[in-house]
Write an enzyme that holds these catalytic residues in place. Structure first.
Site, mmCIF file in Angstrom:
data_model
loop_
_atom_site.group_PDB
_atom_site.id
_atom_site.type_symbol
_atom_site.label_atom_id
_atom_site.label_comp_id
_atom_site.label_asym_id
_atom_site.label_seq_id
_atom_site.Cartn_x
_atom_site.Cartn_y
_atom_site.Cartn_z
ATOM 1 N N HIS A 148 -21.048 14.339 52.710
ATOM 2 C CA HIS A 148 -20.046 13.732 53.664
ATOM 3 C C HIS A 148 -20.466 12.651 54.354
ATOM 4 C CE1 HIS A 148 -16.226 14.372 55.851
ATOM 5 N NE2 HIS A 148 -17.029 14.614 57.077
ATOM 6 N N ASP B 160 -16.486 15.430 48.135
ATOM 7 C CA ASP B 160 -16.855 15.433 49.528
ATOM 8 C C ASP B 160 -16.983 16.940 50.018
ATOM 9 O OD1 ASP B 160 -15.652 15.816 52.475
ATOM 10 O OD2 ASP B 160 -16.427 13.868 52.127
ATOM 11 N N SER C 9 -16.109 10.546 58.892
ATOM 12 C CA SER C 9 -15.238 11.651 59.025
ATOM 13 C C SER C 9 -13.928 11.555 59.981
ATOM 14 C CB SER C 9 -16.183 12.755 59.651
ATOM 15 O OG SER C 9 -15.752 14.098 59.486
#
Length: 395
Positions: free
Chosen positions: A338, A271, A175
Site C-alpha cells: 500500500h 494494492d 492512501s
C-alpha cells in the site's frame, strides 16, 4: 599481548556497525492550528487540527513539500463518532510522528527533498480533507466534517510562514491523503505564481470502482457515504459533476481527467488495501476462502489470481488518461503493498523495489525535475514477478 589488536579490531567493527546503521527518524514538534475554531477548521470532535513543520536549510530553504496524512475514511455518523476518540479524529490524541522516507532530513534516505521545508498535515476529518458540514451522533454529540476548512486554513497559515515565497513546491499524500492530494492539486497550484514549479504526488491513492466478490461495489458504498455525509461537492470537478454522480467524481479515475497540474501516481496493481477492501471485503467472502490469499498473495489460487489480474487490468486501463498527459509520472508496481513514500525502506534503500532500475525516490526526483517528459513505469502482471519486491507478502 595478542588480545590488544583483537580488541582494537572488535572495537573498529562495532564502530563501523554503528556508523552503517540508518540514522534514527526525526521527531518533529506538533503545531496546533492558530484560531482554528474561529475559522470552523476543526477535527471531528471540534478540537483544533495540527501539522508538523520542519524548516528547510541550505539550497532547500525556499523549497516546500506538503504531505497529507492518510488513514481511510468514516462514512457514517457512528463511524465518525468512534473515530473522533482517536488521533484520526481529534488532536487531543495526537503525538508527533517520526519523519522518514519522503519526509526525512537524511540525504542518503531522501536525496532530493531532504533539505526542503517539510510539512505533514495530520488527518482528523475522515473525509480526505474535503468535507464541509456538521452533524450529530446518536447521543446528540456534535460532529464536525470540516476537512476542506482544515486544508484551507493550514495552507493559509503555511503561506504566512514563508511558503508564499517558495521557489518550488510538491503536494503529496498516501492512501486517503493520496486521494486528497489529487482533490486539491489544482487549487494548490493556483496559490502560487505561474513561474513557480508546483506538482502533486499521490501514493496508494488511486482507488478504483469495481465489483467485489459478491457483485457489489463496496468501495462505492464507502465513498457514497463520505460524499453525502461530509458534503464534499465543493472540491469535485465541475465538469464531472455536470455529467456524473458526485460519488463517481470522488474516484481518482474521474478526478485525473480534470487535473491540469503535473502529477505523479505511485500505486501497486495489486494494492493490499484494495485487495482487502475492494476486491474481497469481509462481507463478500462468507467462507473466508480469500483469507489466506489476502494474508500472503503467494498462496492465492489460480481463480483468485485471475480476479486480482482483472483488478490490475482495470487500474491500468483507468490510468491511460495519466499516461497520455505530458509532464505526468507513473510508478505502478506489482508488489503486494500500500503506502510506500513515508517509509525509508520502501522510499530509498538498498532493498527498495525498483521499476526501470529506479527506486520510487529516484523516479519521483527524475519526474519532478523534468518539465515535459514524465517517468511512466508500469510493472508486468502476475505470473511475471518483480524480483525487487521487498515485502514478505510480495508477488
Amino acid at each position: 599481548m595478542a588480545a590488544a589488536p583483537r580488541l582494537i579490531t572488535m572495537t573498529l567493527l562495532a564502530v563501523s556497525a554503528l556508523l552503517s546503521r540508518p540514522a534514527a527518524a526525526e521527531l518533529v514538534e506538533l503545531t496546533l492550528l492558530a484560531n482554528a475554531r474561529e475559522k470552523g477548521a476543526v477535527c471531528l470532535d471540534g478540537s483544533p487540527p495540527a501539522y508538523q513543520l520542519r524548516r528547510g536549510f541550505g539550497s532547500g530553504s525556499r523549497s516546500w513539500l506538503v504531505n497529507l496524512e492518510g488513514g481511510a475514511w468514516c462514512n457514517t455518523a457512528e463511524d465518525c463518532s468512534s473515530r473522533s476518540l482517536t488521533d484520526l479524529g481529534s488532536s487531543k490524541f495526537m503525538k508527533p510522528i517520526e519523519f522518514e522516507g519522503i519526509l526525512s532530513n537524511n540525504c542518503s534516505e531522501n536525496p532530493y527533498f531532504y533539505n526542503w521545508n517539510i510539512v505533514d498535515i495530520r488527518y482528523c476529518d475522515g473525509g480526505s480533507f474535503a468535507g464541509d458540514a456538521e452533524g450529530e451522533d446518536r447521543n446528540g454529540t456534535k460532529l464536525f466534517y470540516r476537512g476542506l476548512r482544515i486544508w484551507e486554513a493550514v495552507v493559509d497559515e503555511l503561506m504566512g510562514k514563508g511558503m508564499d515565497t517558495a521557489k518550488q513546491v510538491l503536494l503529496a499524500g498516501c492512501s486517503a491523503g493520496g486521494l486528497a492530494a489529487l482533490l486539491h492539486c489544482d487549487n494548490f497550484r493556483a496559490r502560487f505564481h505561474p513561474d513557480v514549479p508546483v506538482k502533486c504526488l499521490s501514493d496508494a491513492g488511486f482507488f478504483i470502482d469495481v465489483k467485489d466478490l459478491s457483485g457489489q461495489r463496496f468501495m462505492r458504498s464507502i465513498f457514497s457515504g463520505v460524499v453525502h455525509l461530509q458534503n464534499v461537492r465543493k472540491v469535485l470537478p465541475k465538469d464531472c459533476l455536470a455529467k456524473k454522480d458526485p460519488t463517481e467524481c470522488f474516484f481518482p479515475p474521474e478526478l485525473i481527467k480534470s487535473i491540469s497540474t503535473p502529477s505523479f501516481i505511485r500505486n501497486s496493481g495489486y494494492d493490499s488495501y484494495q485487495v482487502g477492501n475492494v476486491v474481497a471485503p469481509g462481507g463478500s467472502d462468507p467462507g473466508q476462502s480469500w483469507a489466506i490469499c489476502k494474508a500472503d498473495i503467494r498462496n492465492c489460487t489460480s481463480t483468485q489470481i485471475e480476479a486480482l489480474n482483472g483488478f490490475r487490468e482495470k487500474m491500468v486501463e483507468d490510468l491511460k488518461v495519466a499516461q497520455e498527459k505530458k509532464g505526468w509520472g507513473l510508478f505502478i508496481d506489482s508488489c503486494f503493498n500500500h503506502c510506500q513514500t513515508p517509509f525509508r525502506i520502501t522510499w530509498q534503500s538498498p532493498i527498495s523495489l525498483r521499476l526501470g532500475n529506479k527506486t520510487i525516490a529516484e523516479a519521483v526526483a527524475n519526474w519532478y525535475v523534468s518539465k515535459y517528459h514524465g517517468v511512466k513505469e508500469i510493472d508486468c502482471g502476475y505470473p511475471c514477478i518483480n524480483p525487487t519486491c521487498s515485502s514478505q507478502l510480495d508477488l
